[in-house]
Design a protein around this motif. Sequence first.
Motif, PDB file in Angstrom:
ATOM      1  N   UNK A 156       6.819 -96.092 -23.525  1.00  0.00           N
ATOM      2  CA  UNK A 156       7.497 -95.179 -22.603  1.00  0.00           C
ATOM      3  C   UNK A 156       8.976 -95.113 -22.951  1.00  0.00           C
ATOM      4  N   UNK A 157       9.468 -93.884 -23.062  1.00  0.00           N
ATOM      5  CA  UNK A 157      10.893 -93.640 -23.263  1.00  0.00           C
ATOM      6  C   UNK A 157      11.287 -92.454 -22.404  1.00  0.00           C
ATOM      7  N   UNK A 158      12.187 -92.681 -21.466  1.00  0.00           N
ATOM      8  CA  UNK A 158      12.633 -91.598 -20.594  1.00  0.00           C
ATOM      9  C   UNK A 158      13.282 -90.488 -21.407  1.00  0.00           C
ATOM     10  N   UNK A 159      14.029 -90.873 -22.442  1.00  0.00           N
ATOM     11  CA  UNK A 159      14.688 -89.871 -23.279  1.00  0.00           C
ATOM     12  C   UNK A 159      13.665 -89.037 -24.035  1.00  0.00           C
ATOM     13  N   UNK A 160      12.646 -89.696 -24.564  1.00  0.00           N
ATOM     14  CA  UNK A 160      11.609 -88.960 -25.294  1.00  0.00           C
ATOM     15  C   UNK A 160      10.874 -87.995 -24.367  1.00  0.00           C
ATOM     16  N   UNK A 161      10.628 -88.414 -23.151  1.00  0.00           N
ATOM     17  CA  UNK A 161       9.962 -87.539 -22.185  1.00  0.00           C
ATOM     18  C   UNK A 161      10.811 -86.283 -21.936  1.00  0.00           C
ATOM     19  N   UNK A 162      12.134 -86.469 -21.842  1.00  0.00           N
ATOM     20  CA  UNK A 162      13.028 -85.334 -21.621  1.00  0.00           C
ATOM     21  C   UNK A 162      13.049 -84.405 -22.840  1.00  0.00           C
ATOM     22  N   UNK A 163      13.048 -85.003 -24.032  1.00  0.00           N
ATOM     23  CA  UNK A 163      13.038 -84.194 -25.242  1.00  0.00           C
ATOM     24  C   UNK A 163      11.734 -83.411 -25.370  1.00  0.00           C
ATOM     25  N   UNK A 164      10.638 -84.011 -24.955  1.00  0.00           N
ATOM     26  CA  UNK A 164       9.361 -83.301 -24.997  1.00  0.00           C
ATOM     27  C   UNK A 164       9.360 -82.122 -24.030  1.00  0.00           C
ATOM     28  N   UNK A 165      10.011 -82.276 -22.879  1.00  0.00           N
ATOM     29  CA  UNK A 165      10.128 -81.150 -21.949  1.00  0.00           C
ATOM     30  C   UNK A 165      10.877 -79.988 -22.604  1.00  0.00           C
TER      31      UNK A 165
END
Length: 371
Positions: free
Chosen positions: A297-306
């Motif tokens: 889990x990476x909050x930053x990666x989740x944001x980049x995927x959005x």
Amino acid sequence: MIVTIHTEQPVPALLNYLSDPYGCIIDMQAGVTDDGNVAGTGPYRAVQVETDQGLTLVKNDNYWNGTPKLDRIEVKTIRDGDTMTMALQSGELDAAYGLPYSNLILFRDEPYTISSADTSRTFFGQFNGSSEVLQDDRVREAVIGAIDREGFVNTLMEGNGSVAEGPFPSYFAFGDSKVQEESYDLEYSRELLAEAGWTDEDGDGYVEKDGKRLTICWLTYPSRQELPLLAESAQASLKKIGIEVQIQCTANHLELLKKGNWDVYVSAFVSAPTGDPEYFFTTHCLQDSSKNRGGYYSETLEMLEQQLSGEFDTEKRTELAIEMTQMLLDDHMFFFTSHLKMSMVSGEGVTGLTAHPCDYYEITVNLDKNK
């Protein structure tokens, strides 16, 4: 005829998804048979499907893109590479895919033909985020730095692939040439382990901490010939830095994954079957991804995927994919070893069997055999 598709939200990769073989059109009025057979749009119809045995195909007289040349095709599942080799040599098989690399040399001359293509089928590992011994980032980085990717590709794969930096081959704009993976450096890996408190306390060649040996369980499966070889290669190289590797290579790997008694899970996956990067991230790297085996889990990666999911500009999608890939590599929860070169061997009289970069489309309307 014009087909208009309405989506609830923007889908920049829609055309890519529709071109994926898994996005095929099937006749739902015909339904799905008990053995998983469906009515599709390909050049051949499956009339018999036997799990782990094979299937029987017959000509689709209503095929939309030409006339299939063969009336019937028997597809056999042969898991043992040497058995497959002998079957091709004897004429029991007309063509084969998945031969041991060491046996390809047997078919380099007439009447055989070898068709090869670099693909995005990638061999990679995921660390178990719940593993006690892998909580320290330095230990994960040490493991990655002790895996001899070049040796695996050039020796064990006999050059039938390319060394991977990330999930995507270099010929993609967002591929290996744009990112940097940990280099093979045994001395640096030993230093990382020492910094993390792992040293060889009793002189047995393995590192310990508080009297406990650093042992990792390497889980993989045998249906792809490269994976057991990779496990054995890693076992040997990790021993050089004092890490004991216990290999579990089993067809029952999915059940063992659920139980959680593993440290490293290594598999093969076609990372970009339609040429778009988003597929790999959504299947493996997000909190709710179905194949996020290690709980990354990476909050930053989740944001980049959005951002990626709503970005239509190709160049910006490429930039986001590169940033996301480098983030995966820097977090040391994934590692990538190689990309596969797919090779298929055709026997005497067989034409039209051509390897495809997306690792699909072996049996096409062009496949033929001289009587």
